[in-house]
Design a protein around this motif. Sequence first.
Motif, PDB file in Angstrom:
ATOM      1  N   SER A 203       0.833  -1.202   0.000  1.00 48.30           N
ATOM      2  CA  SER A 203       0.000   0.000   0.000  1.00 48.30           C
ATOM      3  C   SER A 203       0.869   1.255   0.000  1.00 48.30           C
ATOM      4  CB  SER A 203      -0.914  -0.009   1.228  1.00 48.30           C
ATOM      5  OG  SER A 203      -1.663   1.182   1.300  1.00 48.30           O
ATOM      6  N   GLU A 204       1.959   1.232   0.797  1.00 53.50           N
ATOM      7  CA  GLU A 204       2.869   2.381   0.871  1.00 53.50           C
ATOM      8  C   GLU A 204       3.560   2.615  -0.459  1.00 53.50           C
ATOM      9  OE1 GLU A 204       6.927   3.785   3.234  1.00 53.50           O
ATOM     10  OE2 GLU A 204       5.813   2.012   3.888  1.00 53.50           O
ATOM     11  N   VAL A 205       4.007   1.506  -1.115  1.00 55.63           N
ATOM     12  CA  VAL A 205       4.688   1.627  -2.403  1.00 55.63           C
ATOM     13  C   VAL A 205       3.758   2.213  -3.453  1.00 55.63           C
ATOM     14  CG1 VAL A 205       5.647   0.308  -4.327  1.00 55.63           C
ATOM     15  CG2 VAL A 205       6.383  -0.190  -1.996  1.00 55.63           C
ATOM     16  N   ARG A 206       2.506   1.730  -3.477  1.00 53.29           N
ATOM     17  CA  ARG A 206       1.556   2.232  -4.463  1.00 53.29           C
ATOM     18  C   ARG A 206       1.261   3.711  -4.249  1.00 53.29           C
ATOM     19  NH1 ARG A 206      -2.561  -3.006  -4.568  1.00 53.29           N
ATOM     20  NH2 ARG A 206      -1.323  -4.245  -6.035  1.00 53.29           N
ATOM     21  N   THR A 207       1.182   4.098  -2.983  1.00 51.69           N
ATOM     22  CA  THR A 207       0.983   5.519  -2.685  1.00 51.69           C
ATOM     23  C   THR A 207       2.177   6.341  -3.160  1.00 51.69           C
ATOM     24  OG1 THR A 207      -0.370   4.975  -0.749  1.00 51.69           O
ATOM     25  CG2 THR A 207       0.552   7.204  -0.858  1.00 51.69           C
ATOM     26  N   SER A 208       3.404   5.824  -2.895  1.00 55.83           N
ATOM     27  CA  SER A 208       4.625   6.525  -3.312  1.00 55.83           C
ATOM     28  C   SER A 208       4.688   6.637  -4.828  1.00 55.83           C
ATOM     29  CB  SER A 208       5.865   5.792  -2.781  1.00 55.83           C
ATOM     30  OG  SER A 208       5.885   5.799  -1.376  1.00 55.83           O
ATOM     31  N   GLN A 209       4.318   5.537  -5.518  1.00 52.03           N
ATOM     32  CA  GLN A 209       4.339   5.558  -6.979  1.00 52.03           C
ATOM     33  C   GLN A 209       3.365   6.600  -7.516  1.00 52.03           C
ATOM     34  OE1 GLN A 209       3.587   1.300  -7.596  1.00 52.03           O
ATOM     35  NE2 GLN A 209       5.494   1.209  -8.736  1.00 52.03           N
ATOM     36  N   ALA A 210       2.170   6.666  -6.913  1.00 52.13           N
ATOM     37  CA  ALA A 210       1.175   7.635  -7.366  1.00 52.13           C
ATOM     38  C   ALA A 210       1.673   9.061  -7.145  1.00 52.13           C
ATOM     39  CB  ALA A 210      -0.143   7.408  -6.622  1.00 52.13           C
ATOM     40  N   ASN A 211       2.272   9.303  -5.977  1.00 50.93           N
ATOM     41  CA  ASN A 211       2.789  10.640  -5.684  1.00 50.93           C
ATOM     42  C   ASN A 211       3.920  11.019  -6.637  1.00 50.93           C
ATOM     43  OD1 ASN A 211       1.003  10.876  -3.565  1.00 50.93           O
ATOM     44  ND2 ASN A 211       2.477  10.226  -2.012  1.00 50.93           N
TER      45      ASN A 211
ATOM     46  N   GLN B  66      19.274   4.352   3.174  1.00 60.67           N
ATOM     47  CA  GLN B  66      20.143   5.518   3.353  1.00 60.67           C
ATOM     48  C   GLN B  66      19.460   6.836   2.993  1.00 60.67           C
ATOM     49  OE1 GLN B  66      24.383   5.378   2.307  1.00 60.67           O
ATOM     50  NE2 GLN B  66      24.031   3.325   1.478  1.00 60.67           N
ATOM     51  N   PHE B  67      18.605   6.814   1.954  1.00 61.79           N
ATOM     52  CA  PHE B  67      17.973   8.049   1.476  1.00 61.79           C
ATOM     53  C   PHE B  67      16.465   7.829   1.327  1.00 61.79           C
ATOM     54  CE2 PHE B  67      22.283   7.613  -0.207  1.00 61.79           C
ATOM     55  CZ  PHE B  67      22.880   8.771   0.263  1.00 61.79           C
ATOM     56  N   PRO B  68      15.762   7.591   2.427  1.00 60.03           N
ATOM     57  CA  PRO B  68      14.343   7.191   2.352  1.00 60.03           C
ATOM     58  C   PRO B  68      13.419   8.211   1.706  1.00 60.03           C
ATOM     59  CG  PRO B  68      14.954   7.787   4.600  1.00 60.03           C
ATOM     60  CD  PRO B  68      16.224   7.714   3.817  1.00 60.03           C
ATOM     61  N   ASN B  69      13.772   9.480   1.758  1.00 59.66           N
ATOM     62  CA  ASN B  69      12.886  10.521   1.234  1.00 59.66           C
ATOM     63  C   ASN B  69      13.307  11.055  -0.130  1.00 59.66           C
ATOM     64  OD1 ASN B  69      11.295  10.482   3.648  1.00 59.66           O
ATOM     65  ND2 ASN B  69      12.835  11.743   4.654  1.00 59.66           N
TER      66      ASN B  69
ATOM     67  N   ALA C 163      14.089  11.115  -4.325  1.00 57.81           N
ATOM     68  CA  ALA C 163      13.421  10.686  -5.554  1.00 57.81           C
ATOM     69  C   ALA C 163      13.955   9.326  -6.002  1.00 57.81           C
ATOM     70  CB  ALA C 163      13.629  11.724  -6.650  1.00 57.81           C
ATOM     71  N   GLU C 164      15.254   9.107  -5.779  1.00 55.72           N
ATOM     72  CA  GLU C 164      15.857   7.819  -6.151  1.00 55.72           C
ATOM     73  C   GLU C 164      15.242   6.676  -5.344  1.00 55.72           C
ATOM     74  OE1 GLU C 164      18.880  10.973  -7.139  1.00 55.72           O
ATOM     75  OE2 GLU C 164      17.572  10.537  -5.437  1.00 55.72           O
ATOM     76  N   ALA C 165      14.979   6.921  -4.056  1.00 53.64           N
ATOM     77  CA  ALA C 165      14.376   5.888  -3.207  1.00 53.64           C
ATOM     78  C   ALA C 165      12.958   5.563  -3.669  1.00 53.64           C
ATOM     79  CB  ALA C 165      14.375   6.332  -1.748  1.00 53.64           C
ATOM     80  N   ARG C 166      12.203   6.591  -4.026  1.00 53.29           N
ATOM     81  CA  ARG C 166      10.842   6.347  -4.517  1.00 53.29           C
ATOM     82  C   ARG C 166      10.875   5.547  -5.815  1.00 53.29           C
ATOM     83  NH1 ARG C 166      10.211  11.720  -2.604  1.00 53.29           N
ATOM     84  NH2 ARG C 166      10.458  12.612  -4.687  1.00 53.29           N
ATOM     85  N   ARG C 167      11.832   5.863  -6.673  1.00 49.02           N
ATOM     86  CA  ARG C 167      11.972   5.099  -7.920  1.00 49.02           C
ATOM     87  C   ARG C 167      12.375   3.662  -7.614  1.00 49.02           C
ATOM     88  NH1 ARG C 167      10.781   3.129 -12.220  1.00 49.02           N
ATOM     89  NH2 ARG C 167      12.037   3.280 -14.104  1.00 49.02           N
ATOM     90  N   ALA C 168      13.260   3.474  -6.625  1.00 44.95           N
ATOM     91  CA  ALA C 168      13.723   2.137  -6.247  1.00 44.95           C
ATOM     92  C   ALA C 168      12.556   1.281  -5.740  1.00 44.95           C
ATOM     93  CB  ALA C 168      14.805   2.240  -5.172  1.00 44.95           C
ATOM     94  N   LYS C 169      11.672   1.880  -4.928  1.00 35.87           N
ATOM     95  CA  LYS C 169      10.508   1.142  -4.429  1.00 35.87           C
ATOM     96  C   LYS C 169       9.634   0.664  -5.583  1.00 35.87           C
ATOM     97  CE  LYS C 169      10.252   3.567   0.022  1.00 35.87           C
ATOM     98  NZ  LYS C 169       9.483   4.531   0.849  1.00 35.87           N
ATOM     99  N   GLY C 170       9.464   1.525  -6.568  1.00 35.94           N
ATOM    100  CA  GLY C 170       8.674   1.134  -7.724  1.00 35.94           C
ATOM    101  C   GLY C 170       9.299  -0.014  -8.498  1.00 35.94           C
ATOM    102  N   ILE C 171      10.624   0.015  -8.647  1.00 33.57           N
ATOM    103  CA  ILE C 171      11.319  -1.057  -9.375  1.00 33.57           C
ATOM    104  C   ILE C 171      11.211  -2.380  -8.629  1.00 33.57           C
ATOM    105  CG2 ILE C 171      13.595  -1.855 -10.148  1.00 33.57           C
ATOM    106  CD1 ILE C 171      14.275   1.158 -10.557  1.00 33.57           C
ATOM    107  N   ILE C 172      11.379  -2.350  -7.319  1.00 35.69           N
ATOM    108  CA  ILE C 172      11.255  -3.566  -6.519  1.00 35.69           C
ATOM    109  C   ILE C 172       9.860  -4.151  -6.662  1.00 35.69           C
ATOM    110  CG2 ILE C 172      11.207  -4.467  -4.157  1.00 35.69           C
ATOM    111  CD1 ILE C 172      13.444  -2.477  -3.481  1.00 35.69           C
ATOM    112  N   GLU C 173       8.848  -3.294  -6.602  1.00 37.53           N
ATOM    113  CA  GLU C 173       7.469  -3.758  -6.727  1.00 37.53           C
ATOM    114  C   GLU C 173       7.217  -4.355  -8.111  1.00 37.53           C
ATOM    115  OE1 GLU C 173       3.659  -4.786  -6.035  1.00 37.53           O
ATOM    116  OE2 GLU C 173       5.221  -4.215  -4.604  1.00 37.53           O
ATOM    117  N   GLU C 174       7.764  -3.718  -9.150  1.00 30.47           N
ATOM    118  CA  GLU C 174       7.572  -4.209 -10.514  1.00 30.47           C
ATOM    119  C   GLU C 174       8.200  -5.585 -10.726  1.00 30.47           C
ATOM    120  OE1 GLU C 174       9.343  -1.203 -12.878  1.00 30.47           O
ATOM    121  OE2 GLU C 174       7.849   0.325 -12.385  1.00 30.47           O
ATOM    122  N   ASN C 175       9.228  -5.908  -9.948  1.00 29.19           N
ATOM    123  CA  ASN C 175       9.970  -7.168 -10.144  1.00 29.19           C
ATOM    124  C   ASN C 175       9.653  -8.222  -9.096  1.00 29.19           C
ATOM    125  OD1 ASN C 175      12.200  -6.782 -12.420  1.00 29.19           O
ATOM    126  ND2 ASN C 175      12.008  -4.842 -11.326  1.00 29.19           N
ATOM    127  N   ARG C 176       8.556  -8.057  -8.370  1.00 28.85           N
ATOM    128  CA  ARG C 176       8.168  -9.088  -7.390  1.00 28.85           C
ATOM    129  C   ARG C 176       7.719 -10.343  -8.117  1.00 28.85           C
ATOM    130  NH1 ARG C 176       7.839  -7.764  -2.117  1.00 28.85           N
ATOM    131  NH2 ARG C 176       7.769  -5.554  -1.558  1.00 28.85           N
TER     132      ARG C 176
END
Length: 281
Positions: free
Chosen positions: A62-70, A263-266, A268-281
């Motif tokens: 849910s958090e990842v999807r919210t981050s992706q939308a934002n 290391q950098f939770p907030n 833009a790179e971290a938000r992109r990383a979360k999206g990539i991890i989700e895409e490759n589950r």
Amino acid sequence: MTTCTRGPIGLGLCILLLAAPGCVVSKSEVQTLQSQVYMQGRRIDEMRDKLDEMDSQLAALSEVRTSQANMHAEIEELKSRLSAIQGDVQTITHHGGPRDTQAAITQLREEVDAIRLALSTQLALDIEGLDAASTPKTASDGAAVDEPQKPLDTSPEAQAKTLYDKALDQFKSREYARAQSLWAEFVTAYPKHSLVANALFWQGEAFYQMQDYSRAVLAYEEVIAKHPKSSKYPSALLKQGMSFYRLGNQKAGKLVLDDLIKQFPNSAEARRAKGIIEENR
């Protein structure tokens, strides 16, 4: 002597028999019963752990999807702003103006191009919908604006900057092999220069664009290992993780991206990383 049968029914009967007055069971049967009770408890605990893990995964999803939308909304807003700026630049350019205005326009155009380049490479985002910011510098009558001749600067700093910019121009022209070679030359010739970390990162970008992901991983590692305070450090982590995914090594890719997020939770790179991890589950 009472004998306990195995299975759920037998287990229940044994418990009742043990509680009954005058019931005699052997020591081995008691131990078997205790073992079965223990194993049942373990299974219950494991099921509870799995349920807890599923709850955590659902919350993370849910958090990842919210981050992706934002992030998508932020990207679309940035695209709109870039388009508006480019439109203003082109309008002012075609109407002409004093040389100091033209210089400001040139600087603004270069900044727009730099933003485009960062979005398309460092964050691996698709911004093909935007036209390039570069437009010919013209006066109001359509004639080219004459730039005053500047003295040739032959200082080491100027030569270094010239070499670095030449590599960047080659990269923008999609001459990736040539760009990588020039950046490698820059690192060798000016190992103490403040742009060394950038040159190493852009070599990784050149390899990435050429789909040479193994060498891209190594180039990004040069930034990660030797220049942890560089502004390119988060982007190097992101692109190294993406390179591992491209190589089919999802475990290594996820480890790198998880490190980036930690290391950098907030960023833009971290938000992109979360999206990539989700895409490759």
